[in-house]
Design a protein around this motif. Structure first.
Motif, short mmCIF file in Angstrom:
data_model
loop_
_atom_site.label_atom_id
_atom_site.label_comp_id
_atom_site.label_asym_id
_atom_site.label_seq_id
_atom_site.Cartn_x
_atom_site.Cartn_y
_atom_site.Cartn_z
N GLN A 1 1.03 -1.41 0.49
CA GLN A 1 0.02 0.16 -0.05
C GLN A 1 0.79 1.42 -0.08
O GLN A 1 1.59 0.75 0.45
CB GLN A 1 -1.23 0.37 1.65
N GLY A 2 0.26 2.23 -0.66
CA GLY A 2 0.99 3.32 -0.23
C GLY A 2 1.04 3.85 -2.23
O GLY A 2 0.88 3.13 -3.15
N GLY A 3 1.96 4.75 -1.92
CA GLY A 3 2.48 5.45 -3.40
C GLY A 3 1.18 5.96 -4.25
O GLY A 3 0.41 6.65 -4.56
N ASP A 4 1.47 5.06 -5.08
CA ASP A 4 0.27 4.57 -6.77
C ASP A 4 -1.53 3.98 -6.58
O ASP A 4 -2.21 4.05 -7.69
CB ASP A 4 0.95 5.14 -7.60
N TYR A 5 -0.65 3.32 -5.62
CA TYR A 5 -1.68 1.96 -5.39
C TYR A 5 -2.86 2.72 -4.82
O TYR A 5 -3.23 3.21 -3.71
CB TYR A 5 -1.13 1.44 -4.74
N ASP A 6 -4.04 2.63 -5.66
CA ASP A 6 -5.72 2.83 -4.22
C ASP A 6 -5.38 1.70 -3.85
O ASP A 6 -5.00 1.26 -3.15
CB ASP A 6 -6.66 2.79 -5.90
N TYR A 7 -6.73 2.17 -2.56
CA TYR A 7 -6.21 1.45 -1.90
C TYR A 7 -7.56 0.16 -2.24
O TYR A 7 -8.61 0.09 -2.67
CB TYR A 7 -7.58 1.60 -0.24
N PRO A 8 -7.08 -1.12 -1.83
CA PRO A 8 -6.54 -1.82 -0.86
C PRO A 8 -4.99 -2.00 -0.69
O PRO A 8 -4.23 -2.20 -0.51
CB PRO A 8 -6.86 -3.11 -0.55
N GLY A 9 -4.91 -1.25 -2.51
CA GLY A 9 -3.30 -1.16 -2.77
C GLY A 9 -2.86 -2.59 -3.57
O GLY A 9 -4.09 -3.56 -4.47
N GLU A 10 -1.98 -3.32 -4.05
CA GLU A 10 -1.12 -4.12 -4.64
C GLU A 10 -1.12 -5.59 -3.46
O GLU A 10 -0.63 -6.30 -2.87
CB GLU A 10 -0.19 -4.33 -5.36
N CYS A 11 -1.79 -6.34 -3.48
CA CYS A 11 -3.06 -7.82 -2.90
C CYS A 11 -2.17 -9.08 -3.84
O CYS A 11 -2.67 -9.90 -4.09
CB CYS A 11 -4.37 -7.42 -2.09
#
Length: 91
Positions: free
Chosen positions: A35-45
């Motif tokens: 998570q963080g940076g350019d990833y939307d929530y929930p991120g790169e799962c």
């Protein structure tokens, strides 16, 4: 010439048939997300373990956290109650 046309037609039909039978990959939620940076929530799962996630985010200004869809399950939307029509008053 006729043989070349037949070969090209056969090749085209084979390719088209192959494309038509391709199914999309099944989406799977993994328990850890970058998570963080350019990833939307929930991120790169895409991580099975916390260690895999940590190794991936190292040096990328990201952090690891639990995948809420995996941990808590997706919340199913509640069906809206049906409105009953009001009786029409006679004039």
């Amino acid at each position: 010439m006729r043989k070349t046309q037949f070969v090209l037609l056969t090749l085209g039909a084979t390719v088209l048939g192959g494309i038509a039978t391709v199914t999309p990959a099944a989406a799977r939620d993994y328990p850890w997300c970058a998570q963080g940076g350019d990833y939307d929530y929930p991120g790169e799962c895409t991580y099975s373990t916390y260690e895999q996630c940590q190794a991936s985010v190292s040096g990328r200004l990201l952090y690891c956290d639990r995948n809420p869809r995996f941990s808590y399950g997706e919340v199913q939307p509640q069906p809206r109650p049906q409105r009953r029509a009001r009786p029409v008053a006679p004039y």
